[in-house]
Design a protein around this motif. Structure first.
Motif, PDB file in Angstrom:
ATOM      1  N   ASP A 124      58.991 -46.066  -4.838  1.00 14.92           N
ATOM      2  CA  ASP A 124      59.104 -45.596  -4.036  1.00 14.92           C
ATOM      3  C   ASP A 124      59.222 -47.224  -2.598  1.00 14.92           C
ATOM      4  N   ILE A 125      57.927 -48.481  -3.103  1.00 10.44           N
ATOM      5  CA  ILE A 125      57.539 -49.370  -2.010  1.00 10.44           C
ATOM      6  C   ILE A 125      59.193 -50.125  -2.362  1.00 10.44           C
ATOM      7  N   PHE A 126      59.728 -50.226  -3.243  1.00  9.27           N
ATOM      8  CA  PHE A 126      61.464 -51.005  -4.014  1.00  9.27           C
ATOM      9  C   PHE A 126      61.818 -50.749  -3.123  1.00  9.27           C
ATOM     10  N   GLY A 127      63.446 -51.518  -2.783  1.00  8.27           N
ATOM     11  CA  GLY A 127      64.661 -50.512  -2.337  1.00  8.27           C
ATOM     12  C   GLY A 127      65.403 -50.600  -3.617  1.00  8.27           C
ATOM     13  N   GLU A 128      66.907 -50.569  -2.922  1.00 10.47           N
ATOM     14  CA  GLU A 128      67.885 -50.816  -4.568  1.00 10.47           C
ATOM     15  C   GLU A 128      67.777 -52.168  -5.617  1.00 10.47           C
ATOM     16  N   GLU A 129      66.680 -53.119  -5.013  1.00 11.77           N
ATOM     17  CA  GLU A 129      66.385 -53.904  -5.887  1.00 11.77           C
ATOM     18  C   GLU A 129      65.685 -53.420  -7.105  1.00 11.77           C
ATOM     19  N   ALA A 130      65.184 -52.031  -6.981  1.00 12.99           N
ATOM     20  CA  ALA A 130      64.787 -51.340  -8.656  1.00 12.99           C
ATOM     21  C   ALA A 130      65.468 -50.593  -9.026  1.00 12.99           C
ATOM     22  N   ASP A 131      66.732 -50.569  -8.374  1.00 12.71           N
ATOM     23  CA  ASP A 131      67.199 -49.452  -8.941  1.00 12.71           C
ATOM     24  C   ASP A 131      67.846 -49.006 -10.231  1.00 12.71           C
ATOM     25  N   PRO A 132      67.511 -50.540 -11.110  1.00 12.60           N
ATOM     26  CA  PRO A 132      67.913 -50.096 -12.735  1.00 12.60           C
ATOM     27  C   PRO A 132      66.992 -49.863 -13.120  1.00 12.60           C
ATOM     28  N   LEU A 133      65.363 -49.490 -12.600  1.00  9.84           N
ATOM     29  CA  LEU A 133      64.279 -48.832 -13.043  1.00  9.84           C
ATOM     30  C   LEU A 133      64.623 -48.074 -12.833  1.00  9.84           C
ATOM     31  N   ARG A 134      64.706 -47.380 -11.723  1.00  8.06           N
ATOM     32  CA  ARG A 134      65.219 -45.595 -10.948  1.00  8.06           C
ATOM     33  C   ARG A 134      65.927 -45.640 -12.550  1.00  8.06           C
ATOM     34  N   LYS A 135      67.060 -45.738 -12.442  1.00  9.96           N
ATOM     35  CA  LYS A 135      68.463 -45.751 -14.005  1.00  9.96           C
ATOM     36  C   LYS A 135      67.745 -45.288 -14.827  1.00  9.96           C
ATOM     37  N   ILE A 136      66.684 -46.763 -15.871  1.00 10.05           N
ATOM     38  CA  ILE A 136      66.353 -46.692 -17.090  1.00 10.05           C
ATOM     39  C   ILE A 136      65.720 -45.408 -17.169  1.00 10.05           C
ATOM     40  N   ALA A 137      64.081 -45.125 -16.472  1.00  8.42           N
ATOM     41  CA  ALA A 137      63.472 -43.360 -16.508  1.00  8.42           C
ATOM     42  C   ALA A 137      64.546 -42.394 -16.801  1.00  8.42           C
ATOM     43  N   GLY A 138      65.639 -42.376 -15.844  1.00 13.75           N
ATOM     44  CA  GLY A 138      66.299 -40.717 -15.895  1.00 13.75           C
ATOM     45  C   GLY A 138      66.791 -40.671 -17.231  1.00 13.75           C
ATOM     46  N   TRP A 139      67.623 -42.240 -17.764  1.00 16.64           N
ATOM     47  CA  TRP A 139      67.835 -42.580 -19.099  1.00 16.64           C
ATOM     48  C   TRP A 139      67.385 -41.986 -20.047  1.00 16.64           C
ATOM     49  N   MET A 140      66.369 -42.811 -19.979  1.00 17.70           N
ATOM     50  CA  MET A 140      65.294 -42.381 -20.880  1.00 17.70           C
ATOM     51  C   MET A 140      64.622 -41.004 -21.257  1.00 17.70           C
ATOM     52  N   LEU A 141      64.576 -40.175 -20.078  1.00 18.70           N
ATOM     53  CA  LEU A 141      64.186 -38.393 -20.228  1.00 18.70           C
ATOM     54  C   LEU A 141      65.134 -37.840 -20.506  1.00 18.70           C
ATOM     55  N   GLU A 142      66.561 -38.679 -20.468  1.00 11.64           N
ATOM     56  CA  GLU A 142      68.165 -37.776 -21.031  1.00 11.64           C
ATOM     57  C   GLU A 142      68.032 -38.091 -22.668  1.00 11.64           C
ATOM     58  N   ARG A 143      67.642 -39.123 -23.543  1.00 15.58           N
ATOM     59  CA  ARG A 143      68.258 -39.782 -24.289  1.00 15.58           C
ATOM     60  C   ARG A 143      68.130 -38.489 -25.525  1.00 15.58           C
ATOM     61  N   GLU A 144      68.871 -38.856 -26.748  1.00 12.34           N
ATOM     62  CA  GLU A 144      68.692 -37.854 -27.199  1.00 12.34           C
ATOM     63  C   GLU A 144      68.418 -38.152 -28.418  1.00 12.34           C
ATOM     64  N   TYR A 145      68.348 -39.802 -28.579  1.00 17.13           N
ATOM     65  CA  TYR A 145      67.634 -40.816 -29.694  1.00 17.13           C
ATOM     66  C   TYR A 145      67.201 -41.867 -29.502  1.00 17.13           C
TER      67      TYR A 145
END
Length: 295
Positions: free
Chosen positions: A274-295
């Motif tokens: 939360d302390i970061f702005g859009e510069e941390a969006d890749p990290l947010r997207k990676i976290a979401g992908w890691m939760l939903e991954r199937e392999y």
């Protein structure tokens, strides 16, 4: 969003692979057998999650990828060494890794031990190509990686894992093991990337919290996939945890509760950013992908 993340991941993997190709000894360099084995293991594929996190953490702190590449490659070499040794007959005894025969199946057990040793040593050689920053010296980065790979974390976690085989472990026992293994190396990946960008103390603290929660969530998803996916999809032997009577999150909590715990930890990780702005969006997207991954 998926397309933009896919593009981000592909570009990062390409940059990391190119850098590692330059860092590693060529197989033509004597003794060629060990260098061939090292390259076989490093370039066997894989998601390159840890080095990608290093690059993304550097960007989140306002740094450049090129400055984070030595750290990114170093953590991937440490990770690959740990896989080579984990797969040995005296450890997890697995014949398949990243969809290919494991190092000891191709080059023999003795060579696999030496290959892992060489990759671990090479990790520190590569990390020394990093540049000192105002807040963090190369020495600080070496200490960070050393502590992560030593008996207090990565190796200590493997010891607890081995000692836990055939025993009924609690959730707290599992957390202790995977804080020392999966979460520790993920966190170090983020911290080293941040250090390469001269991160502010509050940024480094936030990424440390992010890595801890994300690492535990990643392990839970890994445990779930071990019992829900096929060997072909995983690129490693499915159901191996059950075969060696290893306690996992699904065996301790059940599948439904494990999924809930992974989602809770992912949300906790997201909150740390939360302390970061859009510069941390890749990290947010990676976290979401890691939760939903199937392999």
């Amino acid at each position: 969003m998926k397309s933009s993340l896919d593009d981000y991941l592909k570009k990062a993997v390409s940059q990391v692979d190119a850098a590692m190709d330059g860092f590693l000894p060529l197989k033509e360099e004597r003794p060629g057998s060990i260098h061939e084995a090292m390259r076989y293991c490093v370039f066997a594929g894989g998601k390159r999650l840890r080095p990608i996190l290093s690059l993304a953490a550097a960007e989140a702190c306002g740094g450049k990828r090129k400055h984070a590449l030595p750290a990114a490659c170093a953590v991937e070499l440490m990770h690959t060494y740990s896989l080579v040794h984990d797969d040995l007959p005296s450890m997890d005894n697995d014949d398949l890794r990243r969809g290919r025969p494991t190092c000891h199946k191709v080059y023999g057990e003795g060579m696999a031990v030496l290959c892992g040793d060489a990759l671990l040593t090479e990790a520190f050689i590569v990390l020394c190509h990093a540049k000192s920053r105002k807040r963090y010296s190369v020495g600080d980065m070496v200490v960070e990686l050393s502590l992560t790979g030593g008996s207090r974390k990565l190796i200590g976690g493997q010891v607890l894992d081995l000692e836990g085989e055939g025993k009924k472990l609690s959730k707290d026992d599992l957390v202790r093991i995977h804080e020392a293994k999966t979460a520790a190396l993920l966190t170090a990946s983020l911290r080293l990337g941040a250090m390469s960008a001269n991160a502010k103390p509050r940024q480094l603290a936030a990424l440390t919290k992010f890595g801890h929660a994300l690492g535990l969530a990643f392990q839970i998803v890994d445990d779930i996939l071990d019992v829900t996916q096929t060997t072909e999809n995983l690129g490693k032997t499915a159901g191996k945890d059950q075969i060696v009577e290893k306690s996992t999150y699904p065996s301790v909590l059940g599948l439904d509760e494990s999924r809930k715990e992974a989602a809770r930890l992912t949300a906790e990780a997201m909150g740390a950013l939360d302390i970061f702005g859009e510069e941390a969006d890749p990290l947010r997207k990676i976290a979401g992908w890691m939760l939903e991954r199937e392999y």
